[in-house]
Motif scaffolding. Structure first.
Motif, PDB file in Angstrom:
ATOM      1  N   GLY A   1      52.118  45.558  41.465  1.00 16.76           N
ATOM      2  CA  GLY A   1      50.733  45.370  42.242  1.00 16.76           C
ATOM      3  C   GLY A   1      49.645  45.436  41.064  1.00 16.76           C
ATOM      4  N   TYR A   2      48.416  45.440  41.752  1.00 19.24           N
ATOM      5  CA  TYR A   2      47.151  45.515  40.910  1.00 19.24           C
ATOM      6  C   TYR A   2      46.232  46.252  41.536  1.00 19.24           C
ATOM      7  CZ  TYR A   2      46.372  41.234  42.933  1.00 19.24           C
ATOM      8  OH  TYR A   2      45.838  40.098  43.996  1.00 19.24           O
ATOM      9  N   GLY A   3      44.995  46.546  40.761  1.00 19.09           N
ATOM     10  CA  GLY A   3      43.868  47.100  41.168  1.00 19.09           C
ATOM     11  C   GLY A   3      44.171  48.333  42.190  1.00 19.09           C
TER      12      GLY A   3
ATOM     13  N   SER B   1      47.882  45.356  50.589  1.00 22.08           N
ATOM     14  CA  SER B   1      48.747  44.863  51.440  1.00 22.08           C
ATOM     15  C   SER B   1      49.516  43.508  51.017  1.00 22.08           C
ATOM     16  CB  SER B   1      48.250  44.564  52.779  1.00 22.08           C
ATOM     17  OG  SER B   1      49.049  43.633  53.931  1.00 22.08           O
ATOM     18  N   CYS B   2      50.640  43.455  51.032  1.00 23.24           N
ATOM     19  CA  CYS B   2      51.561  42.415  50.483  1.00 23.24           C
ATOM     20  C   CYS B   2      51.341  41.200  51.507  1.00 23.24           C
ATOM     21  CB  CYS B   2      52.999  42.837  50.476  1.00 23.24           C
ATOM     22  SG  CYS B   2      53.783  43.290  52.264  1.00 23.24           S
ATOM     23  N   VAL B   3      50.426  41.263  52.514  1.00 20.30           N
ATOM     24  CA  VAL B   3      50.357  40.014  53.371  1.00 20.30           C
ATOM     25  C   VAL B   3      48.973  39.518  53.165  1.00 20.30           C
ATOM     26  CG1 VAL B   3      50.630  39.267  55.928  1.00 20.30           C
ATOM     27  CG2 VAL B   3      51.857  41.353  55.183  1.00 20.30           C
ATOM     28  N   PRO B   4      48.696  38.400  52.983  1.00 21.60           N
ATOM     29  CA  PRO B   4      47.383  37.837  53.010  1.00 21.60           C
ATOM     30  C   PRO B   4      46.777  37.505  54.315  1.00 21.60           C
ATOM     31  CG  PRO B   4      48.914  36.096  52.453  1.00 21.60           C
ATOM     32  CD  PRO B   4      49.743  37.071  52.844  1.00 21.60           C
ATOM     33  N   GLY B   5      45.318  37.370  54.500  1.00 23.00           N
ATOM     34  CA  GLY B   5      44.818  37.125  55.704  1.00 23.00           C
ATOM     35  C   GLY B   5      43.963  38.105  56.407  1.00 23.00           C
TER      36      GLY B   5
ATOM     37  N   ALA C   1      52.662  27.760  53.572  1.00 22.14           N
ATOM     38  CA  ALA C   1      53.769  28.358  52.901  1.00 22.14           C
ATOM     39  C   ALA C   1      53.741  29.677  52.105  1.00 22.14           C
ATOM     40  CB  ALA C   1      54.610  27.261  52.030  1.00 22.14           C
ATOM     41  N   GLU C   2      54.886  30.678  52.052  1.00 19.71           N
ATOM     42  CA  GLU C   2      54.657  31.909  51.403  1.00 19.71           C
ATOM     43  C   GLU C   2      53.886  31.449  49.881  1.00 19.71           C
ATOM     44  OE1 GLU C   2      58.631  33.718  51.166  1.00 19.71           O
ATOM     45  OE2 GLU C   2      57.601  34.989  49.670  1.00 19.71           O
ATOM     46  N   VAL C   3      53.045  32.143  49.560  1.00 24.56           N
ATOM     47  CA  VAL C   3      52.530  32.134  48.022  1.00 24.56           C
ATOM     48  C   VAL C   3      53.214  33.047  47.321  1.00 24.56           C
ATOM     49  CG1 VAL C   3      50.390  32.436  46.873  1.00 24.56           C
ATOM     50  CG2 VAL C   3      50.280  31.447  49.232  1.00 24.56           C
ATOM     51  N   VAL C   4      53.596  32.443  46.038  1.00 26.69           N
ATOM     52  CA  VAL C   4      54.324  33.093  45.263  1.00 26.69           C
ATOM     53  C   VAL C   4      53.635  33.890  43.881  1.00 26.69           C
ATOM     54  CG1 VAL C   4      56.291  33.105  43.583  1.00 26.69           C
ATOM     55  CG2 VAL C   4      56.115  31.456  45.221  1.00 26.69           C
TER      56      VAL C   4
ATOM     57  N   GLY D   1      55.596  39.922  37.378  1.00 26.92           N
ATOM     58  CA  GLY D   1      56.478  41.047  37.569  1.00 26.92           C
ATOM     59  C   GLY D   1      57.991  40.018  37.987  1.00 26.92           C
ATOM     60  N   LYS D   2      57.919  38.743  38.053  1.00 24.20           N
ATOM     61  CA  LYS D   2      59.265  37.937  38.105  1.00 24.20           C
ATOM     62  C   LYS D   2      59.405  37.368  36.897  1.00 24.20           C
ATOM     63  CE  LYS D   2      58.523  36.639  43.271  1.00 24.20           C
ATOM     64  NZ  LYS D   2      57.125  37.339  43.430  1.00 24.20           N
ATOM     65  N   THR D   3      60.696  37.026  36.443  1.00 17.37           N
ATOM     66  CA  THR D   3      60.900  36.208  35.413  1.00 17.37           C
ATOM     67  C   THR D   3      60.487  35.000  35.521  1.00 17.37           C
ATOM     68  OG1 THR D   3      63.131  35.510  36.313  1.00 17.37           O
ATOM     69  CG2 THR D   3      62.838  37.587  35.143  1.00 17.37           C
TER      70      THR D   3
ATOM     71  N   GLY E   1      51.580  29.243  43.361  1.00 21.56           N
ATOM     72  CA  GLY E   1      51.965  30.056  42.569  1.00 21.56           C
ATOM     73  C   GLY E   1      50.844  30.756  41.842  1.00 21.56           C
ATOM     74  N   THR E   2      50.823  32.269  42.019  1.00 25.22           N
ATOM     75  CA  THR E   2      49.538  32.735  41.236  1.00 25.22           C
ATOM     76  C   THR E   2      49.997  33.539  40.226  1.00 25.22           C
ATOM     77  OG1 THR E   2      49.602  34.849  42.835  1.00 25.22           O
ATOM     78  CG2 THR E   2      48.184  32.917  43.603  1.00 25.22           C
ATOM     79  N   ARG E   3      49.119  34.075  39.400  1.00 27.53           N
ATOM     80  CA  ARG E   3      49.308  34.893  38.193  1.00 27.53           C
ATOM     81  C   ARG E   3      50.454  34.225  37.431  1.00 27.53           C
ATOM     82  NH1 ARG E   3      46.064  39.644  39.291  1.00 27.53           N
ATOM     83  NH2 ARG E   3      44.637  38.779  40.865  1.00 27.53           N
TER      84      ARG E   3
ATOM     85  N   GLY F   1      41.160  37.328  43.990  1.00 25.70           N
ATOM     86  CA  GLY F   1      40.752  35.994  44.320  1.00 25.70           C
ATOM     87  C   GLY F   1      41.661  35.335  45.354  1.00 25.70           C
ATOM     88  N   PHE F   2      42.858  35.365  45.340  1.00 20.18           N
ATOM     89  CA  PHE F   2      43.774  34.885  46.354  1.00 20.18           C
ATOM     90  C   PHE F   2      43.431  35.371  47.530  1.00 20.18           C
ATOM     91  CE2 PHE F   2      47.849  35.736  48.191  1.00 20.18           C
ATOM     92  CZ  PHE F   2      48.068  34.656  48.807  1.00 20.18           C
ATOM     93  N   GLY F   3      43.493  36.469  47.938  1.00 15.65           N
ATOM     94  CA  GLY F   3      43.626  36.955  49.162  1.00 15.65           C
ATOM     95  C   GLY F   3      42.170  36.690  49.712  1.00 15.65           C
TER      96      GLY F   3
HETATM   97  N1  LIG Z   1      47.619  37.081  43.515  1.00 14.15           N
HETATM   98  C1  LIG Z   1      48.080  37.875  44.655  1.00 14.15           C
HETATM   99  N2  LIG Z   1      47.528  38.656  45.016  1.00 14.15           N
HETATM  100  C2  LIG Z   1      48.020  39.367  46.127  1.00 14.15           C
HETATM  101  N3  LIG Z   1      48.965  39.194  46.738  1.00 14.15           N
HETATM  102  C3  LIG Z   1      49.552  37.845  46.390  1.00 14.15           C
HETATM  103  C4  LIG Z   1      49.034  37.088  45.151  1.00 14.15           C
HETATM  104  N4  LIG Z   1      49.740  35.897  45.081  1.00 14.15           N
HETATM  105  C5  LIG Z   1      50.735  36.166  46.243  1.00 14.15           C
HETATM  106  N5  LIG Z   1      50.678  37.274  46.973  1.00 14.15           N
HETATM  107  C6  LIG Z   1      51.243  37.681  48.046  1.00 14.15           C
HETATM  108  O1  LIG Z   1      52.279  38.652  47.625  1.00 14.15           O
HETATM  109  C7  LIG Z   1      53.483  38.462  48.431  1.00 14.15           C
HETATM  110  C8  LIG Z   1      54.501  38.459  47.296  1.00 14.15           C
HETATM  111  O2  LIG Z   1      55.666  38.200  47.821  1.00 14.15           O
HETATM  112  P1  LIG Z   1      56.859  37.721  46.843  1.00 14.15           P
HETATM  113  O3  LIG Z   1      56.494  36.572  46.129  1.00 14.15           O
HETATM  114  O4  LIG Z   1      57.744  37.509  47.726  1.00 14.15           O
HETATM  115  O5  LIG Z   1      57.031  38.936  45.860  1.00 14.15           O
HETATM  116  C9  LIG Z   1      53.310  37.157  49.253  1.00 14.15           C
HETATM  117  O6  LIG Z   1      53.280  37.686  50.756  1.00 14.15           O
HETATM  118  C10 LIG Z   1      52.134  36.654  48.840  1.00 14.15           C
HETATM  119  O7  LIG Z   1      51.215  36.377  50.248  1.00 14.15           O
END
Ligand SMILES: Nc1ncnc2c1ncn2[C@@H]1O[C@H](COP(=O)(O)O)[C@@H](O)[C@H]1O
Ligand SMILES: Nc1ncnc2c1ncn2[C@@H]1O[C@H](COP(=O)(O)O)[C@@H](O)[C@H]1O
Ligand SMILES: Nc1ncnc2c1ncn2[C@@H]1O[C@H](COP(=O)(O)O)[C@@H](O)[C@H]1O
Ligand SMILES: Nc1ncnc2c1ncn2[C@@H]1O[C@H](COP(=O)(O)O)[C@@H](O)[C@H]1O
Ligand SMILES: [Mg+2]
Ligand SMILES: [Mg+2]
Ligand SMILES: [Mg+2]
Ligand SMILES: [Mg+2]
Ligand SMILES: [Mg+2]
Ligand SMILES: [Mg+2]
Ligand SMILES: [Mg+2]
Ligand SMILES: [Mg+2]
Lengths: 223, 223, 223, 223, 223, 223, 223, 223
Positions: free
Chosen positions: A170-172, G187-191, H16-19, H23-25, H46-48, H200-202
């Motif tokens: 995570g961050y922040g 939170s890991c959930v956006p929105g 859809a789920e945002v990636v 921290g992932k490869t 996909g962010t970051r 910014g994403f959130g």
């Molecule tokens: N830049 C971001 N900052 C915070 N949360 C994020 C970001 N990008 C994606 N997410 C959320 O972080 C969660 C990460 O899920 P995962 O990719 O399965 O580890 C997802 O539910 C995304 O909605």
């Protein structure tokens, strides 16, 4: 001079000293691991080890293994029997490093380990779908970064001890893991306890101890 | 309207919802406790309760008990069998409130509880003298304020799961318990985990769950 | 212009200004060390120095020594007499850098130094085995990372002043050494005090001053 | 049951267990103090004691004394000889409570104590005027709230060990004493170390131990 | 699109927008600096600039200067008159970067600047020797890392406004400058105020504004 | 014994020691104030004083005044001339206590003080309407709780030194004033500096010093 | 003098200034509320008000209402139409004070409010049972103390904006609400987004603004 | 094994789920993104993400786009209709990375996005000049580092929901963004809420949800 191996530990606690390789020179770590392997009283584990350290160990102990995801060195010198089981849950893919450290530790100590990964609360149905299987384990390790909410949700659904491992993912405001750590410590669900941030090792170690109790292994080794 | 009792909890987790009375009005706490007692499915526990709350409860549930040191209300509605045992250690006399909350919780849930108090590391021989007895327990709770060093020392000497309960006893850099909490979380001795500051309840609850495992009580209540 | 050496310090405090090389350019550090060596009133010490700085110093002061573990530069210009003694304990192998900075400082100032390393509380018997020897010293420095519990345990067993040096060894809740620092400050055992995280230098300096008092060196240099 | 007095402490450390009365009931504190007084092996000290506790003690031990500024109870059972000396400095009038706790502790343990109060750095000449006298002492305790700058200034002017006691005097960014505590720990002047916020007791205790060393009292009591 | 230069600033506040180059690309910083220089209404200042940025600026503005110690870019477009004076004190050699940023800022804005460096409280006589000269200035900037005690000592000796600049010089409990920042904010000596850690720029800017007031420059530029 | 009044302060700094009554007994505060009043070299100020302290003072100094909003005691012994001016802004009605402490301090020291209250950024037009008047002052104090944004906004609109006083008004993430304090310290607008949380006294004192400079009062009192 | 009511606010933002009564005298709060009520442009709200303040208001405004759970004063002067809806969830009974502040604020501003209380994650089925109803709302407020996990779980199950309100309910590592605040922010959930600890008012206010948008109320009131 | 894609998310939450690629490869991130793109139910984000990850994705999904400022990967699979609008404000040029992440997210989800950058409060007129345009948007995102004062100022001027995004731009007391985060949370202006530092994403995600509500898109997708 620099290391005073606690050779009494196998007798006292049932498992050899585990070497924390961070902050030691590769030479120091390797020498300690080799000496523990030479005694051969139990499996040997080195955590937070880089490849350089492993290469040094392999020279001295050819059957040493390296586990790159948890960055751990293992030398098998104990029984192969596995009791259990210990369940390891991970909230997200980024938490794998820590989850695998927990799984490896419990396994090396003698527990059968099961894994359910990427079941964060953002998509709760993924967890609920596995809940029956999770309930079969004797003890459950929950590895979670971000806000760590998974631990409370899991603890509320089962009746086994839960060990929370907050991660620095995570961050922040996540504060390198302090936030899920504090979060898990103040969980509104009883039946859980917490180890240090990213401390997969500590969780796996404790889970195995609890698992052993459930097996009817009642120790008092020292006496 | 204000409370939605989780009546499913006994079936799911083996023990009724425990009422945290702090932050509720005495009327709210009392009503919830009385309703839980009326179902009579398991013992009932209210923590952090003042005498005023207890008086209200006693009106509705004449056999309710009040435990002044841990400030807890108990209504006996479960079996009297006690398994175990759970060992509760306290570093100093000032930690008793928390230690007794842990002891009462484990006991009300069905564990046999033993106590060894005032064995802080300032006079180590006091602990060493009891170590044989401590090793007989299935799980050990260590309650300590100040710097909380007792938990590491105990965990290093035994081979059973240790649950650390940091307390807010101390001042200044003790930070109302944050210091022993952080200290216990970073213990150099594996085999332990930590609950929230002053959370005797959480420690007792978890200790009982582990103790049950050791007894061969293997749950899966839900299924 | 950038440096105003406190040449009065030897007279006032018995030892020349010690140079903290971090945050200075190698040129600045080297010049200051060379000027102090040139006066030749006492041994000269530079801490947190890299090899580049040392190379510059050696050009100007050929008999300068470099100590790689504590990363320190020494120029011998004082008496060789050593009083004592000062005992340096280290909890783990990873704490050696700091322990050696303490040991070198006390030694360069004129104390005889003894070392007992890797005696963390995870294997208490290792410490107890050495306790008689530890009691012979006039003052004891305890260097410990993780949760720093070693300091309390040692202070409880001896009757000499104990100086705690928390180290940044650990991760997560260890907070780069804040946790053992807070822990040592709230120790339940009196007779100890604490210096900054990783500050082996400060501990060695103070230990020597106390050691000198025990020798009957009663200063009042200024007057 | 609740207290396990460390009667071995006089032999091991030269002074009886000191009772920290905060967080104990008056009855508990009083009983422990009375039992220590009854053994009569050394002076007895209770810190952070209120008048109610003292009244209970006086019933059992008629010659007990109460010191209202440091809120301490003393029972004289040791030798009256005083060695030394220990100097106690206080930055401001509001720091007196803590300064007097330090002074009383050192004195009760057997040190001759001198006091120089209200010499904060806002009016430096007040300190400089006393510096000659301060230099005569064997060890100096500096009690300071606000930003705690006095400790560094004093340590820079003398060649004796300095013990810093940060106090919680101040507000806002003073953070109940954390600011001078951190400040003293990062002092740019070596030769000092720090005890917990408001811990006059710990400073006085340590100062006496150092003072004893200077007297040629070389302990090893245990052996 | 990315930058909206506040061209009104010279009229409103007497000096052009100062460019904080950290976190901008070299191209962005350089373009903004060049546009400000092109207007030529006042001297132009860019802080925290690396050499790469400077090279880009020099292409567009050949008479731009680079100051490596404070890492700043200057373009002279204002009057050369210097009023004053502003005194800049630094506690140690490691604080020079920040001290020079303060000195350069005040100077570029039009103040005559004097410097007294390496006068930390560890050797107080160094400061006292310069105190007469320090008193001649209209406003004094004190740059100090470690515990920042110098600011209180200086403020107590003079009767001019003192601006404290805590620096991140130090380690451990110094908390990257938070400790001297908190320390300066809780100073027991009135007549001072504090800017952000390492913020030499902000201190120099404010010092010049105060210096201008002393010169009888009474602004109200906007009206 | 307990107080060592810095009678040299009027000569050195132009104003008598100001007494911080918090943490002193009413008797101590009153005696110090009376002694300062007796010398009659300048006005006398006691801050954070309760009514009980004032009653004691009035017995000894019949013309003492009590200011209930800032809880301050004043004895007029200096010239009545007022220079200036100093402008005090407050963001909200809850910040008045602190704003009035600032205003009183500057006024008692000899500044003419103007006030503009309840101009928080929630309704910016209230501030903009007064901006012309604010620009007439020599120095501006901004008192603000919550997030303290007012300071940055004001500093951006004027060209005079701004002194920020964060207050503890707010809750939760406001952290008893730490949030506006940190906020003001990291302001994106130069020309400001910050004093401790709720420290109206310190702001008023510094504002008067700056105001004096603007009047052409060039001190060097000591020499 | 002390209050400068922002009478423009109704035109600019659609609702009168809300009075935060904490830190104001009852007289100040009451007068401001009465003046706002007298203008009669919108409903009037005072938060964190005690009964004493209310009694003063009632004297001047007989139809004022007091809401004891959220400690708020309301004067109805706006339209009675209610749009919506806004859903308020609370994790536990102890969070009601804050939940009711949110509900009252949104309702007084013109939103229809629904409540689902005591649905903490310890008994997840309680929440799941209501999820259909929760999904009908336009915007959802989640009020939770302890570790605040409820917010993530809810946000993962619905597709409407979620406003998290951390509360100070809990102890120890809960840090008076900082833990759920940090938790919700990471939170890991956006929105979702977060308001200050215990800030039911802010959540209710924002929820109403979002609710209005959904109703097709598109403001631009100012223009 | 490592990833359990939440394919239900489009139905449940409309996107859809945002990636989160940190921290992932690169392999893990790329595979997950490709699998989401293959389903083609909504745009994929996909962010970051670093360039290496993008290169892997492009191999599998040739029409993937890389956005270097926000470091994001986008695959267009949804409708091109854009509703709105969402306004993104940034205080300074250094905040662009975060502002662009917000803008991209909202845009990829289907919002029309407008930008107003470099309008920090240091030059307020820049903001006021754009305020009419800002008021046209349905929801406003304010991205600000340093002390984050811009959010309060904006919220006070408009009547639409404001989402604050604190950034880590700044140094020292800015605490990597904690200061503007705390600052925004304690804003004295209602109508705003806060997301994590640099998130910014959130902010973009939530802004789009609110924007959709304003469009009359009333979801309940699940049902
Ligand atoms: N830049 C971001 N900052 C915070 N949360 C994020 C970001 N990008 C994606 N997410 C959320 O972080 C969660 C990460 O899920 P995962 O990719 O399965 O580890 C997802 O539910 C995304 O909605
Ligand atoms: N990854 C880890 N995290 C925390 N503690 C560890 C880890 N690996 C080993 N340890 C423990 O840390 C201690 C380190 O001891 P040493 O290797 O002697 O420095 C041992 O007691 C181990 O049980
Ligand atoms: N004022 C004090 N501050 C810190 N520690 C104290 C204080 N008074 C006594 N102690 C120590 O705290 C410990 C408390 O032990 P107990 O009285 O058994 O709870 C003893 O070892 C004392 O040495
Ligand atoms: N309200 C206040 N806040 C901060 N410092 C103060 C305050 N009032 C007085 N002081 C200063 O605090 C110091 C306290 O000194 P004393 O009264 O000797 O303890 C004096 O130097 C005053 O300048
Ligand atoms: Mg070891
Ligand atoms: Mg409930
Ligand atoms: Mg120097
Ligand atoms: Mg005891
Ligand atoms: Mg700009
Ligand atoms: Mg004084
Ligand atoms: Mg107002
Ligand atoms: Mg996923």
């Amino acid at each position: 001079g620099y290391a005073r191996i606690d050779h009494d530990r196998v007798r006292r606690r049932g498992f050899a000293e585990v070497v924390y390789c961070e902050g030691k020179t590769p030479e120091q770590s390797a020498e300690i691991l080799a000496r523990l392997a030479a005694r051969g009283e139990s499996n040997v584990l080195g955590t937070r080890a880089d490849v350089e350290t492993f290469e040094l160990v392999r020279h001295m102990v050819p059957d040493a293994e390296y586990h790159p995801v948890p960055r751990a060195i293992v030398v098998r010198r104990g029984s192969e029997r596995q009791i259990g089981s210990v369940m390891v849950l991970a909230a997200g893919t980024s938490d794998l490093r820590v989850a695998e450290e927990a799984a490896l530790t419990a396994s090396v100590m003698g527990s059968r380990v099961e894994r359910v990964y990427d079941v964060g609360v953002a998509g709760l149905h993924r967890l609920l779908r596995e809940i029956h299987r999770i309930r079969q384990a004797r003890v459950v390790i929950v590895v979670a970064g971000m806000e760590g909410a998974l631990m409370s949700v899991v603890a509320g659904l089962i009746d086994k001890p839960v060990i929370g491992v907050p991660t620095s993912v995570g961050y922040g405001a996540q504060l390198q893991g302090l936030t899920p750590m504090l979060s898990m410590l103040t969980s509104c669900v009883p039946g859980s306890s917490v180890v240090n941030i990213d401390n997969g090792f500590g969780a796996g170690y404790l889970a195995h101890m609890i698992n052993e109790l459930g097996e009817g292994v009642h120790g008092h080794r020292e006496d």
